[in-house]
Scaffold this motif. Structure first.
Motif, PDB file in Angstrom:
ATOM      1  N   PRO A 156      12.523 -57.579   3.222  1.00  0.00           N
ATOM      2  CA  PRO A 156      12.160 -56.767   2.069  1.00  0.00           C
ATOM      3  C   PRO A 156      10.799 -57.062   1.469  1.00  0.00           C
ATOM      4  O   PRO A 156      10.277 -56.263   0.701  1.00  0.00           O
ATOM      5  N   ASP A 157      10.200 -58.189   1.790  1.00  0.00           N
ATOM      6  CA  ASP A 157       9.045 -58.640   1.014  1.00  0.00           C
ATOM      7  C   ASP A 157       7.759 -58.715   1.831  1.00  0.00           C
ATOM      8  O   ASP A 157       6.880 -59.518   1.544  1.00  0.00           O
ATOM      9  N   PHE A 158       7.638 -57.893   2.880  1.00  0.00           N
ATOM     10  CA  PHE A 158       6.439 -57.927   3.697  1.00  0.00           C
ATOM     11  C   PHE A 158       6.044 -56.510   4.071  1.00  0.00           C
ATOM     12  O   PHE A 158       6.882 -55.709   4.488  1.00  0.00           O
ATOM     13  N   ASP A 159       4.744 -56.200   3.944  1.00  0.00           N
ATOM     14  CA  ASP A 159       4.222 -54.876   4.288  1.00  0.00           C
ATOM     15  C   ASP A 159       3.822 -54.879   5.764  1.00  0.00           C
ATOM     16  O   ASP A 159       2.738 -55.328   6.125  1.00  0.00           O
ATOM     17  N   PHE A 160       4.706 -54.360   6.613  1.00  0.00           N
ATOM     18  CA  PHE A 160       4.458 -54.368   8.044  1.00  0.00           C
ATOM     19  C   PHE A 160       3.463 -53.299   8.482  1.00  0.00           C
ATOM     20  O   PHE A 160       3.023 -53.300   9.634  1.00  0.00           O
ATOM     21  N   LYS A 161       3.086 -52.385   7.607  1.00  0.00           N
ATOM     22  CA  LYS A 161       2.170 -51.311   7.981  1.00  0.00           C
ATOM     23  C   LYS A 161       0.717 -51.681   7.742  1.00  0.00           C
ATOM     24  O   LYS A 161      -0.177 -51.034   8.288  1.00  0.00           O
ATOM     25  N   ASN A 162       0.472 -52.669   6.910  1.00  0.00           N
ATOM     26  CA  ASN A 162      -0.904 -53.068   6.597  1.00  0.00           C
ATOM     27  C   ASN A 162      -1.016 -54.575   6.779  1.00  0.00           C
ATOM     28  O   ASN A 162      -0.892 -55.343   5.825  1.00  0.00           O
ATOM     29  N   VAL A 163      -1.238 -54.977   8.015  1.00  0.00           N
ATOM     30  CA  VAL A 163      -1.219 -56.392   8.370  1.00  0.00           C
ATOM     31  C   VAL A 163      -2.619 -56.833   8.769  1.00  0.00           C
ATOM     32  O   VAL A 163      -3.165 -56.366   9.775  1.00  0.00           O
ATOM     33  N   ALA A 164      -3.204 -57.716   7.975  1.00  0.00           N
ATOM     34  CA  ALA A 164      -4.520 -58.255   8.309  1.00  0.00           C
ATOM     35  C   ALA A 164      -4.432 -59.063   9.596  1.00  0.00           C
ATOM     36  O   ALA A 164      -3.557 -59.907   9.754  1.00  0.00           O
ATOM     37  N   GLY A 165      -5.326 -58.768  10.525  1.00  0.00           N
ATOM     38  CA  GLY A 165      -5.355 -59.500  11.786  1.00  0.00           C
ATOM     39  C   GLY A 165      -4.544 -58.881  12.895  1.00  0.00           C
ATOM     40  O   GLY A 165      -4.600 -59.356  14.037  1.00  0.00           O
ATOM     41  N   ALA A 166      -3.776 -57.826  12.595  1.00  0.00           N
ATOM     42  CA  ALA A 166      -3.008 -57.163  13.650  1.00  0.00           C
ATOM     43  C   ALA A 166      -3.952 -56.443  14.606  1.00  0.00           C
ATOM     44  O   ALA A 166      -5.052 -56.029  14.247  1.00  0.00           O
ATOM     45  N   LEU A 167      -3.510 -56.286  15.847  1.00  0.00           N
ATOM     46  CA  LEU A 167      -4.300 -55.570  16.841  1.00  0.00           C
ATOM     47  C   LEU A 167      -4.296 -54.080  16.545  1.00  0.00           C
ATOM     48  O   LEU A 167      -3.332 -53.547  15.987  1.00  0.00           O
ATOM     49  N   ALA A 168      -5.361 -53.409  16.941  1.00  0.00           N
ATOM     50  CA  ALA A 168      -5.399 -51.954  16.839  1.00  0.00           C
ATOM     51  C   ALA A 168      -4.602 -51.342  17.980  1.00  0.00           C
ATOM     52  O   ALA A 168      -4.537 -51.893  19.081  1.00  0.00           O
ATOM     53  N   SER A 169      -3.995 -50.215  17.727  1.00  0.00           N
ATOM     54  CA  SER A 169      -3.241 -49.514  18.765  1.00  0.00           C
ATOM     55  C   SER A 169      -4.197 -48.969  19.819  1.00  0.00           C
ATOM     56  O   SER A 169      -5.329 -48.591  19.518  1.00  0.00           O
ATOM     57  N   ARG A 170      -3.736 -48.964  21.045  1.00  0.00           N
ATOM     58  CA  ARG A 170      -4.504 -48.324  22.099  1.00  0.00           C
ATOM     59  C   ARG A 170      -4.512 -46.819  21.861  1.00  0.00           C
ATOM     60  O   ARG A 170      -3.492 -46.230  21.504  1.00  0.00           O
ATOM     61  N   VAL A 171      -5.674 -46.209  22.071  1.00  0.00           N
ATOM     62  CA  VAL A 171      -5.754 -44.763  21.983  1.00  0.00           C
ATOM     63  C   VAL A 171      -5.222 -44.179  23.280  1.00  0.00           C
ATOM     64  O   VAL A 171      -5.638 -44.574  24.370  1.00  0.00           O
ATOM     65  N   LYS A 172      -4.274 -43.272  23.159  1.00  0.00           N
ATOM     66  CA  LYS A 172      -3.616 -42.724  24.338  1.00  0.00           C
ATOM     67  C   LYS A 172      -4.635 -42.095  25.285  1.00  0.00           C
ATOM     68  O   LYS A 172      -5.521 -41.353  24.875  1.00  0.00           O
TER      69      LYS A 172
END
Length: 823
Positions: A422-438
């Motif tokens: 409940p206490d973490f914003d999984f959509k805005n994560v500093a340091g996460a990888l960018a998605s590959r563009v299809k």
């Protein structure tokens, strides 16, 4: 957590009104073991999903463990066994972990030996398994095995006669099910069969999941450590972590707790015996499968990983090794992203959560950069270092007949695990990888590409002056000028151009100011009356941004432009931002004299002729060593490592200047370019810096002497040519064409000095050696060439300089031998 008590009338009413599948599901929801939930973690959706999966026949039972920041939810549902008799699932049930063996036992063991300096990731496999040689095997490294880019066949055949044959698309899945009577057995036979396979694609070129990779890794552990894989993992991994229910070939005492899988080829239900046919034939101990474990032990392992390699005072791995192991280690040109052993972003990443392409109402996912693995028997682990969470799902999906399927369940549980925190914003994560563009071709990312991924945030709100030319573009050749001109929050106010102009088409002594036709912005030349931006030009700016492709040579003047612009920015209180770019000829080798007799526009700082650094690294070094004290930011490349050449990055080639037309020319330039004022070096031909000659040269004799010079990685072919520009313009010349036979072995500056020495010895004063002084800037070396000394004596003169420079540059390097920066 207390269970809700239902009256027997309520229970009966519910059960009578439902079909059999729902009857089982409802009964399980009443009889399951209670969940142990941390406050705030939402367990009920997870229990409901597993209850439905059991009712739908995806698996007879399961154990789930979700942990977040020290709190946990863990419970068991359904049946451990259905035949010969039903047994309830318990949380301490021991499962055949299948391919979880690859990461829990094998990868970890390899990395323990890596920490001890006994295994090198980029060493060829043959360094540890000498019989693994020939037919492309020599190119396969330990890293290739760990990341599944070795090109090896997916699995061992049941029939040894088929070993080494090309793979069929169905082989990988088919060989994992209970097989016909085996035609081979024995651990040593399995290793021999694994070594019989040669890579079927170029190592490093493509991802291909292969059990053989880890069979070989398990044997490497055995030969390096002197212990079998099971013994080594038991003493160096499981015992320190107090994983007391984890082992290969589990004890008979554990059998009552162990979940069965399915019948083997003889009709015997497998229980406590590994399901994987190859591992079974090898005696139950192999690098790809054979481990048995329980959820509680796996939880301890996951805590160790999240804690940087240590748990309860027991250190298994160095913290930097955990980072190395769990970051992206596949080549940037491979679409799938894998760590060492661990999966990050591939078709096997279902436990991360529902993929956006899936047609489902749930889009919750752990962030890219989290990692995990699955096992064929229905096991999975997924670890998220950003939220400090992990989820373990262990199922009996193969029991009793091998027909269960939990692939979608992996995704659903991953999504529900994300929602349960409940206490973490999984959509805005500093340091996460960018998605590959299809459908985009994966490449290394230059600084401009990384800046785009960051939505230009580092430049937000700043009035920008951009120092660039035609090489300033992203991976799909969109010009940095245009990208910054329309970037949100970025105020592009002026352009500055280096030698050859803003479009890179001019080959002249001076370039004047102009206006960019597309944006209407002023273009201030830094290759005319001034070499640096003036205070007046900087007055209305907040920052200068540098984005130009260098080629790794001291006298290629773009780095001089960068240095002077950085000094101007510092003097006028402006920020300086380098959008870094890869060094096209790699960053491992340094060559040539380091200390020029004087600084100039072709020798702006004491660095070698081939400096082995990127523009961003040079900016860091110059800023410190020259005391510039600029407010410097380097937007780093992503996916580049020092040993990579441009043609290994997937990035497009753009001629950095009119005569720099190929990667081979860039490689030869630090050596051949030294001679460009003394002889013809291919300017005015279609092969600049790949041809050297003069009107007085006998091409046959010159080629013969050069081939006798003993230079590694190069051959010389006699040629005649007439340059239409530069030295000896329009004069027929005899000379040599330089053929690079081994670019890793070639030292370009050695070749350039050897060319000069041979020309001097053959033609005396006809060869104007003094004209090399403008770029060589080493009086002692020039005197030695004039005196007719052998080229090896000349190049030996700056050996100490290079050793000192290697130490100087070390603190300013951004990129290591590994793409992460790890060495």
């Amino acid at each position: 957590m207390p269970r809700k008590t239902l009256s027997r009338h309520t229970v009966a009413a519910r059960l009578v009104a439902m079909p059999v599948a729902r009857f089982v599901a409802s009964l399980l929801s009443i009889l399951v073991f209670p969940a142990h939930a941390a406050e705030g973690l939402r367990a009920e959706p997870l229990k409901a999903a597993l209850t439905r999966a059991i009712a739908d026949g995806q698996t007879p039972g399961a154990v789930l463990h979700l942990e977040h920041a020290g709190g946990s939810v863990h419970f068991a549902l359904g049946q451990r066994a259905l035949v010969p008799a039903k047994e309830d699932m318990n949380e301490d049930t021991i499962f055949d972990a299948a391919s979880l063996t690859k990461v829990i036992a094998t990868t970890t063991s390899v990395m323990v030996l890596f920490d001890e300096g006994k295994i090198r990731l980029d060493a060829p496999v043959k360094a540890y398994l000498p019989e693994f040689t020939g037919d492309g095997r020599d190119e396969v490294t330990v890293r290739h095995l760990l990341t599944h880019v070795s090109g090896m066949h997916p699995s061992l055949p049941a029939d040894p006669a088929k070993a080494g044959r090309p793979a069929r698309s169905a082989d990988a899945g088919a060989t994992r099910r209970a097989a016909p009577p085996p035609t081979w057995s024995g651990y040593d036979t399995g290793i021999r069969l694994a070594c019989a396979y040669a890579p079927e694609t170029t190592p490093g070129a493509a991802f291909r999941y292969s059990d053989i990779n880890f069979i070989l890794l398990g044997e490497i552990v055995r030969r390096v450590s002197g212990q079998t894989l099971d013994a080594f993992a038991a003493t160096r991994v499981f015992a320190p972590l107090k994983m007391t229910s984890t082992s290969f070939k589990p004890s008979a005492v554990w059998l009552p707790r162990t979940a069965p899988t399915e019948q083997d080829e003889h009709g015997v239900m497998l229980r406590g015996t590994v399901h994987d046919p190859s591992s079974r034939r090898m005696g139950g101990v192999a690098g790809h499968a054979g481990l048995f474990t329980c959820a509680g032990d796996l939880a301890r392992f996951c805590r160790m990983i999240l804690n940087g390699g240590e748990l309860d005072g027991a250190r298994v791995l160095k913290s930097e090794t955990v980072k190395l192991m769990t970051g992206v280690r596949t080549p940037a040109t491979v679409r799938e992203r894998r760590g060492l052993g661990w999966d990050i972003d591939s078709s096997y990443s279902r436990p991360r959560g529902w993929h956006p392409d899936d047609k489902t109402n749930s889009r919750a996912q752990f962030p890219l950069g989290s990692f995990g693995h699955t096992g064929f028997t229905g096991t999975s682990v997924w670890i998220d270092p950003f939220s400090r969470s992990f989820v373990i799902l262990l199922t009996t999906r193969l029991h009793p007949n091998g027909k269960g399927d939990v692939r979608d369940l992996y995704s659903e549980i991953g999504s529900l695990a994300v929602k349960a925190v409940p206490d973490f914003d999984f959509k805005n994560v500093a340091g996460a990888l960018a998605s590959r563009v299809k459908d985009d071709a994966p490449t290394v990312l230059n600084g401009i590409d990384v800046l785009k991924q960051k939505n230009f945030a580092p430049l937000a709100g700043l009035r920008i002056g951009l120092i660039t030319n035609h090489t300033g573009h992203d991976t799909t050749r969109n010009a940095t000028i245009d990208l910054l001109a329309r970037a949100p929050g970025v105020k592009l106010r002026a352009l500055f151009s280096p030698e050859h102009g803003i479009r890179g088409a001019l080959d002249q002594d001076k370039i004047t100011d102009s206006k960019d036709a597309k944006t209407g912005l002023p273009v201030f030349s830094l290759y005319g009356e001034r070499k640096a931006p003036s205070a007046e030009q900087l007055k209305e700016l907040d920052a200068l941004v540098f984005d130009i492709q260098d080629i790794g040579c001291r006298f290629y003047t773009y780095i001089s432009t960068m240095q002077l612009a950085m000094e101007a920015a510092a003097k006028n209180g402006k920020k300086f931002v380098v959008l870094d770019r890869v060094n096209p000829v790699g960053g491992m080798k340094i060559e040539g004299p380091v200390q020029p007799v004087k600084e100039s526009f072709v020798a702006c700082h004491p660095i070698p002729l081939r400096h082995g650094m990127t523009a961003g690294e040079l900016a860091r070094l110059m800023n410190h060593e020259r005391g510039i004290e600029a407010d410097l930011t380097v937007i780093e490349c992503e996916g580049w490592k020092r040993g990579m050449w441009l043609d290994e990055t997937g990035l497009p080639w753009t001629n950095p200047s009119p005569n720099m037309r190929s990667l081979t020319a860039a490689l030869l330039y630090p050596g051949v370019g030294l001679l460009e004022s003394a002889v013809a070096v291919g300017r005015g031909t279609d092969r600049p810096f790949e041809i050297v000659g003069a009107p007085y040269v006998d091409d046959l004799r010159f080629a013969g002497e050069m081939n006798k010079a003993g230079l590694a990685g190069v051959r010389f072919v006699p040629v005649r040519f007439t340059p239409t520009a530069s030295t000896f313009k329009d004069k027929p010349c005899g000379g040599v064409e330089i053929i690079v036979t081994d670019r890793e072995a070639l030292r370009a500056v050695d070749a350039g000095i050897a060319l000069a020495c041979v020309l001097r010895n053959l033609y005396g004063d006809k060869f104007a050696a003094k004209d090399m002084s403008r770029l060589l800037l080493d009086d002692a070396a020039l005197a030695a060439i004039k005196d007719g000394r052998p080229w090896r004596e000349v190049t030996e003169m700056w050996k100490q300089q290079l050793e000192t420079f290697e130490l100087r540059r070390r603190a300013f390097l951004i990129y290591g031998e590994d793409a992460s920066g790890a060495k």
